[in-house]
Design a protein around this motif. Sequence first.
Motif, PDB file in Angstrom:
ATOM      1  N   LYS A  37       1.116  -1.193   0.093  1.00  0.00           N
ATOM      2  CA  LYS A  37       0.067  -0.039  -0.128  1.00  0.00           C
ATOM      3  C   LYS A  37       0.719   1.276   0.027  1.00  0.00           C
ATOM      4  O   LYS A  37       1.787   1.345   0.529  1.00  0.00           O
ATOM      5  CB  LYS A  37      -0.749   0.013   1.401  1.00  0.00           C
ATOM      6  CG  LYS A  37      -2.162  -0.716   0.708  1.00  0.00           C
ATOM      7  CD  LYS A  37      -3.152  -0.599   2.211  1.00  0.00           C
ATOM      8  CE  LYS A  37      -4.503  -1.059   1.881  1.00  0.00           C
ATOM      9  NZ  LYS A  37      -5.673  -0.780   2.755  1.00  0.00           N
ATOM     10  N   CYS A  38       0.464   2.360  -0.796  1.00  0.00           N
ATOM     11  CA  CYS A  38       1.309   3.504  -0.671  1.00  0.00           C
ATOM     12  C   CYS A  38       0.967   4.020   0.626  1.00  0.00           C
ATOM     13  O   CYS A  38      -0.165   4.197   0.820  1.00  0.00           O
ATOM     14  CB  CYS A  38       0.672   4.416  -1.869  1.00  0.00           C
ATOM     15  SG  CYS A  38       1.254   6.087  -1.835  1.00  0.00           S
ATOM     16  N   SER A  39       2.137   4.606   1.335  1.00  0.00           N
ATOM     17  CA  SER A  39       1.677   4.915   2.757  1.00  0.00           C
ATOM     18  C   SER A  39       1.555   6.424   2.726  1.00  0.00           C
ATOM     19  O   SER A  39       1.140   6.989   3.546  1.00  0.00           O
ATOM     20  CB  SER A  39       3.328   4.844   3.595  1.00  0.00           C
ATOM     21  OG  SER A  39       3.878   5.743   2.789  1.00  0.00           O
ATOM     22  N   ARG A  40       1.210   7.033   1.353  1.00  0.00           N
ATOM     23  CA  ARG A  40       0.747   8.339   1.444  1.00  0.00           C
ATOM     24  C   ARG A  40      -0.631   8.430   0.995  1.00  0.00           C
ATOM     25  O   ARG A  40      -1.558   9.083   1.685  1.00  0.00           O
ATOM     26  CB  ARG A  40       1.459   9.007   0.279  1.00  0.00           C
ATOM     27  CG  ARG A  40       1.355  10.697   0.321  1.00  0.00           C
ATOM     28  CD  ARG A  40       2.333  11.371  -0.269  1.00  0.00           C
ATOM     29  NE  ARG A  40       2.325  12.852  -0.405  1.00  0.00           N
ATOM     30  CZ  ARG A  40       1.836  13.427  -1.449  1.00  0.00           C
ATOM     31  NH1 ARG A  40       1.172  12.777  -2.476  1.00  0.00           N
ATOM     32  NH2 ARG A  40       1.687  14.597  -1.522  1.00  0.00           N
ATOM     33  N   CYS A  41      -1.299   7.613   0.083  1.00  0.00           N
ATOM     34  CA  CYS A  41      -2.682   7.805  -0.431  1.00  0.00           C
ATOM     35  C   CYS A  41      -3.169   6.572  -0.160  1.00  0.00           C
ATOM     36  O   CYS A  41      -4.419   6.372  -0.657  1.00  0.00           O
ATOM     37  CB  CYS A  41      -2.817   8.258  -1.899  1.00  0.00           C
ATOM     38  SG  CYS A  41      -2.076   6.563  -3.061  1.00  0.00           S
ATOM     39  N   GLY A  42      -2.675   5.596   0.139  1.00  0.00           N
ATOM     40  CA  GLY A  42      -3.399   4.228   0.544  1.00  0.00           C
ATOM     41  C   GLY A  42      -3.759   3.146  -0.486  1.00  0.00           C
ATOM     42  O   GLY A  42      -4.432   2.121  -0.472  1.00  0.00           O
ATOM     43  N   GLN A  43      -3.310   3.698  -1.797  1.00  0.00           N
ATOM     44  CA  GLN A  43      -3.649   2.954  -2.863  1.00  0.00           C
ATOM     45  C   GLN A  43      -2.814   1.621  -2.805  1.00  0.00           C
ATOM     46  O   GLN A  43      -1.472   1.585  -2.619  1.00  0.00           O
ATOM     47  CB  GLN A  43      -3.178   3.895  -4.048  1.00  0.00           C
ATOM     48  CG  GLN A  43      -3.745   2.918  -5.535  1.00  0.00           C
ATOM     49  CD  GLN A  43      -3.040   4.062  -6.615  1.00  0.00           C
ATOM     50  OE1 GLN A  43      -3.054   5.036  -6.843  1.00  0.00           O
ATOM     51  NE2 GLN A  43      -2.386   3.394  -7.620  1.00  0.00           N
ATOM     52  N   GLU A  44      -3.482   0.729  -3.501  1.00  0.00           N
ATOM     53  CA  GLU A  44      -2.570  -0.723  -3.437  1.00  0.00           C
ATOM     54  C   GLU A  44      -1.932  -0.881  -4.527  1.00  0.00           C
ATOM     55  O   GLU A  44      -2.143  -0.315  -5.729  1.00  0.00           O
ATOM     56  CB  GLU A  44      -3.674  -1.824  -3.508  1.00  0.00           C
ATOM     57  CG  GLU A  44      -4.356  -2.278  -2.169  1.00  0.00           C
ATOM     58  CD  GLU A  44      -4.752  -3.430  -2.266  1.00  0.00           C
ATOM     59  OE1 GLU A  44      -4.401  -4.400  -3.037  1.00  0.00           O
ATOM     60  OE2 GLU A  44      -5.198  -4.069  -1.012  1.00  0.00           O
ATOM     61  N   ILE A  45      -0.601  -1.225  -4.505  1.00  0.00           N
ATOM     62  CA  ILE A  45       0.186  -1.210  -5.468  1.00  0.00           C
ATOM     63  C   ILE A  45       1.202  -2.714  -5.404  1.00  0.00           C
ATOM     64  O   ILE A  45       1.385  -3.224  -4.609  1.00  0.00           O
ATOM     65  CB  ILE A  45       1.360   0.009  -5.411  1.00  0.00           C
ATOM     66  CG1 ILE A  45       1.724   0.252  -4.102  1.00  0.00           C
ATOM     67  CG2 ILE A  45       0.994   1.129  -6.214  1.00  0.00           C
ATOM     68  CD1 ILE A  45       2.820   1.337  -3.710  1.00  0.00           C
ATOM     69  N   LYS A  46       1.532  -3.018  -6.917  1.00  0.00           N
ATOM     70  CA  LYS A  46       2.212  -4.152  -6.864  1.00  0.00           C
ATOM     71  C   LYS A  46       3.849  -3.638  -6.523  1.00  0.00           C
ATOM     72  O   LYS A  46       4.398  -2.540  -6.734  1.00  0.00           O
ATOM     73  CB  LYS A  46       2.395  -4.659  -8.527  1.00  0.00           C
ATOM     74  CG  LYS A  46       1.109  -5.254  -8.738  1.00  0.00           C
ATOM     75  CD  LYS A  46       1.119  -5.738 -10.182  1.00  0.00           C
ATOM     76  CE  LYS A  46      -0.332  -6.179 -10.590  1.00  0.00           C
ATOM     77  NZ  LYS A  46      -0.375  -5.977 -12.153  1.00  0.00           N
TER      78      LYS A  46
END
Length: 157
Positions: A37-46
Amino acid sequence: MCNYLSGKGISESLLWAIDSEENEKEGEKEVEGVAMKCSRCGQEIKEAESYTHRGKTLCEDCYLDIRLEVKACDPWAVYSATRSRESADFKGTEGLTDLQKEIYALVKRKGKVTREEVIEGLNLSEQEMQTQLATLRHCELVKGHKQGDKVYLVPFS
Ligand SMILES: [Zn+2]
């Protein structure tokens, strides 16, 4: 005899190929399974699409954002930007590109503008705006000013 041996050889290497193919697939699954998870926007990322900045995992958008912010707020960068402009005898908007001058003129004329107003008024892309703004901040001509829930661009001083 020879045929038998080579036949066996083929089937063995076939088995080996199938084996390693399966292993590869499992390996891929494992990597995909590591959802970050992106620690800034919370979007899931590979994992393959993640960036690390100061120990934090970020998506590409946030990474670029932060990199630009860091650049814009880096005192050393501001120091060298203003210093080199001074030493070249640049004052005010001298040394800026025409586009940067236009943005600065717009901010000065209106006193405060939103990014959206500048983007619309000068027909810029979000990316262009970001880049120009970084330079204007560098040179201490324009700064962000929060009013209510909106952020305006105002003259630096
Ligand atoms: Zn993000």
